[in-house]
Design a protein around this motif. Sequence first.
Motif, PDB file in Angstrom:
ATOM      1  N   ALA A  93       0.573  -4.672  -1.342  1.00  0.00           N
ATOM      2  CA  ALA A  93       1.393  -5.864  -1.090  1.00  0.00           C
ATOM      3  C   ALA A  93       2.881  -5.535  -1.197  1.00  0.00           C
ATOM      4  N   GLU A  94       3.206  -4.523  -2.007  1.00  0.00           N
ATOM      5  CA  GLU A  94       4.608  -4.119  -2.146  1.00  0.00           C
ATOM      6  C   GLU A  94       5.136  -3.497  -0.863  1.00  0.00           C
ATOM      7  N   GLN A  95       4.226  -3.122   0.031  1.00  0.00           N
ATOM      8  CA  GLN A  95       4.625  -2.562   1.325  1.00  0.00           C
ATOM      9  C   GLN A  95       4.358  -3.559   2.458  1.00  0.00           C
ATOM     10  N   ASN A  96       4.237  -4.839   2.081  1.00  0.00           N
ATOM     11  CA  ASN A  96       3.986  -5.919   3.043  1.00  0.00           C
ATOM     12  C   ASN A  96       2.682  -5.745   3.804  1.00  0.00           C
ATOM     13  N   ASP A  98      -1.344  -6.749   3.631  1.00  0.00           N
ATOM     14  CA  ASP A  98      -2.305  -7.644   2.980  1.00  0.00           C
ATOM     15  C   ASP A  98      -3.421  -6.797   2.370  1.00  0.00           C
TER      16      ASP A  98
END
Length: 310
Positions: A93-96, A98
């Motif tokens: 999620a930190e890399q966008n 899902d």
Amino acid sequence: MANSIYRASMLQSYSQLLFQPCLSNKHCVPKKTNLLCFASSQLNPARSEVSFCTGTHLIPHPNKVERGGEDAFFVSNFKGGVIAVADGVSGWAEQNVDPSLFSKELMANASSLVGDLEVNYDPQILIRKAHAATGSKGSATAIVAMLERNGTMKVASVGDCGLRVIRKGQIIFSTTPQEHYFDCPYQLSSELVGQTYLDAVVSSVELVEGDTIVMGSDGLFDNVFDGEIVSTLAAYSDVVEAAKALANLASNHSLDSRFDSPYTIEARSKGLDVPFWKKFLGMKLTGGKLDDITVIVGQVITSAASPQLT
């Protein structure tokens, strides 16, 4: 939920399928479902071989309820029954990205491949083919158990999803988590640095009528001790209610800052604790671990048996 992506450095946990929050199901009679990777198991009175009668329950992380969490699972009635759980690595999620997409697709692929001739009813090969067919970016831990009609259960696991076999009130088999370091489990990944089916721990267990199998994501085992699993199962005769009770127990523990959970006990053993001045005051790191929680309870039954926990 695994908390770290393994990239040669780190990732986090991600998992969930096409299920709604707090969804409970019992799977021991023929029943249609609109979920691709979820088939209910069935009892055939003409058969004398063993099979699973299963109950399932999923509770998403409190902050991920609207999205349904990141755990994924499926149950199939193929042969004696197949059960599987995948836990997405949330660090994506930190890399966008899902984190649920990879685990959902992995389980959907595995569900569709259980009867594949090349898989040959081998959970390690099922993991290989499902992983190879998964195109989503991300990673996940995963466990698959396949029951033969003769009572042989084959298990393959990558990471820290787990399984317990309970017989007559005693745990007779447990899987062992695989970690690179604390909170960074082995994981199947879209990236080359992740693990593969070759890294899976493969086991075989001979089951008999009346045995109970508990499979779950680490949201269960990080928050509930084995002794609590056994005592909870003893209080329920229905697999659906047992799965729900275990998931609720894990959820309650995860929200309790005073509970000395399996997760915090392991954290302290790895040197993670409160500051020294708090230790001086007699304090220590405690609390459950907030996470997605998936529980599958399977009862081993024969055609003449009633699907109740013993």
